[in-house]
Design a protein around this motif. Sequence first.
Motif, mmCIF file in Angstrom:
data_model
loop_
_atom_site.group_PDB
_atom_site.id
_atom_site.type_symbol
_atom_site.label_atom_id
_atom_site.label_comp_id
_atom_site.label_asym_id
_atom_site.label_seq_id
_atom_site.Cartn_x
_atom_site.Cartn_y
_atom_site.Cartn_z
ATOM 1 N N PRO A 1 39.086 43.158 25.851
ATOM 2 C CA PRO A 1 37.950 42.223 25.943
ATOM 3 C C PRO A 1 37.878 41.481 27.268
ATOM 4 N N ASP A 2 39.004 41.419 28.000
ATOM 5 C CA ASP A 2 39.047 40.715 29.282
ATOM 6 C C ASP A 2 38.568 41.586 30.433
ATOM 7 N N LEU A 3 38.360 42.867 30.170
ATOM 8 C CA LEU A 3 38.091 43.823 31.236
ATOM 9 C C LEU A 3 36.594 43.979 31.507
ATOM 10 N N LYS A 4 36.261 44.068 32.798
ATOM 11 C CA LYS A 4 34.914 44.429 33.220
ATOM 12 C C LYS A 4 34.996 45.654 34.119
ATOM 13 N N VAL A 5 33.989 46.499 34.043
ATOM 14 C CA VAL A 5 33.931 47.700 34.871
ATOM 15 C C VAL A 5 32.659 47.649 35.705
ATOM 16 N N SER A 6 32.812 47.770 37.021
ATOM 17 C CA SER A 6 31.661 47.824 37.928
ATOM 18 C C SER A 6 31.629 49.206 38.573
ATOM 19 N N ILE A 7 30.590 49.966 38.254
ATOM 20 C CA ILE A 7 30.437 51.320 38.792
ATOM 21 C C ILE A 7 29.532 51.251 40.022
ATOM 22 N N ILE A 8 30.057 51.653 41.169
ATOM 23 C CA ILE A 8 29.336 51.544 42.433
ATOM 24 C C ILE A 8 28.706 52.889 42.762
ATOM 25 N N THR A 9 27.374 52.935 42.769
ATOM 26 C CA THR A 9 26.642 54.164 43.063
ATOM 27 C C THR A 9 25.914 54.027 44.400
ATOM 28 N N SER B 1 46.986 48.424 35.123
ATOM 29 C CA SER B 1 47.679 47.657 36.163
ATOM 30 C C SER B 1 46.859 46.498 36.724
ATOM 31 N N ILE B 2 45.622 46.330 36.238
ATOM 32 C CA ILE B 2 44.759 45.304 36.845
ATOM 33 C C ILE B 2 44.253 44.305 35.806
ATOM 34 N N ARG B 3 43.748 43.191 36.315
ATOM 35 C CA ARG B 3 43.086 42.187 35.489
ATOM 36 C C ARG B 3 41.686 41.949 36.038
ATOM 37 N N GLY B 4 40.796 41.526 35.176
ATOM 38 C CA GLY B 4 39.444 41.196 35.628
ATOM 39 C C GLY B 4 38.555 42.417 35.716
ATOM 40 N N THR B 5 38.133 42.759 36.941
ATOM 41 C CA THR B 5 37.164 43.840 37.146
ATOM 42 C C THR B 5 37.808 45.025 37.849
ATOM 43 N N ILE B 6 37.562 46.201 37.332
ATOM 44 C CA ILE B 6 37.925 47.424 38.050
ATOM 45 C C ILE B 6 36.651 48.043 38.598
ATOM 46 N N TYR B 7 36.704 48.470 39.857
ATOM 47 C CA TYR B 7 35.545 49.049 40.523
ATOM 48 C C TYR B 7 35.681 50.578 40.533
ATOM 49 N N ILE B 8 34.676 51.243 40.022
ATOM 50 C CA ILE B 8 34.653 52.700 39.985
ATOM 51 C C ILE B 8 33.658 53.166 41.040
ATOM 52 N N ASN B 9 34.169 53.701 42.132
ATOM 53 C CA ASN B 9 33.347 54.065 43.289
ATOM 54 C C ASN B 9 32.965 55.548 43.195
ATOM 55 N N VAL B 10 31.694 55.817 42.936
ATOM 56 C CA VAL B 10 31.212 57.202 42.850
ATOM 57 C C VAL B 10 30.178 57.494 43.943
ATOM 58 N N LYS B 11 30.232 56.751 45.044
ATOM 59 C CA LYS B 11 29.239 56.906 46.109
ATOM 60 C C LYS B 11 29.292 58.278 46.764
#
Length: 392
Positions: free
Chosen positions: A83-91, A48-58
Motif C-alpha cells: 500500500p505504500d508503493l507508487k509506480v510512475s511509468i515514464i513514456t 529494495s525501495i520505498r516510495g515511488t519506483i520509476y519504470i522507464n520505457v522511453k
Amino acid sequence: MIAEKLVRTYKFSFDENNQELAFFGSMRPERSVEMADCVRLIEKSIASIRGTIYINVKRLVRLNNVAFHALGGALLKAVDERPDLKVSIITSSVIGWSTKKFGTLTAKNPRIIVEEYDSEFYPGQTFLEEGGFIPILRTQTKLTWRHEKDILPRHGLKPGMTIADICCGIGDFAQLVHKEFSPGRIVALDHSKSSLSYARGVAADFGIQGIEYIYGDASEMLLEDNQFDFVTCRHSLQIFNKPEFILKELYRICKPGGRIYITNEKNSHCLGEPRAESIQWTYNEVAKLFDHFDMDVELGPKSRRYMQDAGLEDIRMESFMVTNLDGNPQDFADIIQSWENVYAGEMAVKRGDPPEFITRFRKGFQDHIFAALHAKGYAGWPIWVASGRKPL
C-alpha cells in the motif's frame, strides 16, 4: 550502482540511486516464461525501495501482449501487496502506443501513473514550429548558410562523413549539407511532425535523395551509440529547458574521435542603427521572455562550458553576425517581422503582459526592421558556433 543484463532483443537495468527500472529495445517474447528474468528483476527492485519506483520505457520500441501482460501483472501485483508503493511509468510521445497502453494499468490501480516525459520538455516548441513561422526558417538558414558553409570545415566536417542533424527543424540545413559536402550518410531527426512533413516535401520537390528524416525525441533518441562522425544541433539547445540532456545524447551517438557541432544565440546582442536604444531594450526583453518559458536565448557564449561539462575535448568556438548586408535586406527584415509575430504576438500575450508593454516591445522589432531597410542602416543578429571532439 547500475546492474544491466542483455536479454534477447532488449535490455533492462535498475538504477538504485534513482529508483528507476529502465527497459530498452524490442520486447517480443513468444511465451511468458521468457519474461521470468525480467519479472524477477522487477520484484527484486521493488523490494529494495520505498516510495515511488520509476519504470522507464522511453526506449522500449516494441512490446507485444505477452510481454505487456508479464510487466503489467508484476506491477499490479506489487502495488496490491504494498500500500505504500507508487509506480510512475515514464513514456515518450515518440513511441506512440506506449502512453495509451500503459495507461490501462492506471484504470486498474490509481497508484500506477503514466507520465509522458516529453509532454512538457519542449516548452517553446508550440510557439516555434507551427503556422507562418515555418517558412521564415528557410530565410534564416539561407542567411546563416553564407557563413556556416565556410565555418563547418574548420570544425571538422569533410565529404563522405556520416552525419546526424539533430533538431533538424524543416530540414533545410541537412539539404544544404547534403549538396555541399556529399556525406556518406545523413540522418535528420526532429520532434515536430509538421516540420518533418515540410522537410520531406521540400526534398521531394527539389529531387533530393539520401536524407533519412526521423521523428524522435532529441533527449532520448532511438539511435545506436557511436555511429556518427559529425553530429549537428543548431539553434536548439537554447529552446530546451534541459540542454545538458540533449548534449548527453549527442555525445552518445557520436563516434569516438568524432565531433559535435552546435550553434546558439545571444539575443540581447542583436543590434541596429539607427534607433539603437529601442532595439536594445526590446532584445533585452526577448531574453527575459524566453527565460519565463524556461528557454535561454542567451546560451551562445555559454556553449564552451556546456561542451566541457558534456566531456568533449578540443573545443573550438567562434561567432558570426548575420546582417542586413548578407544578401537582400528585405530577407533580414522578414526574419525580424516573424520574430515580432511570435514573441510579441503570442509569447508575450501568453505570459500575460499588459498592452502598453507589448506596444513598446513591438516598437523595438519595427525599429530593427527600419534599421535593416534604411539606406544607411545596419542591423545584426549574432550567433555563436562551438564544436568539440568525443574522446577516443
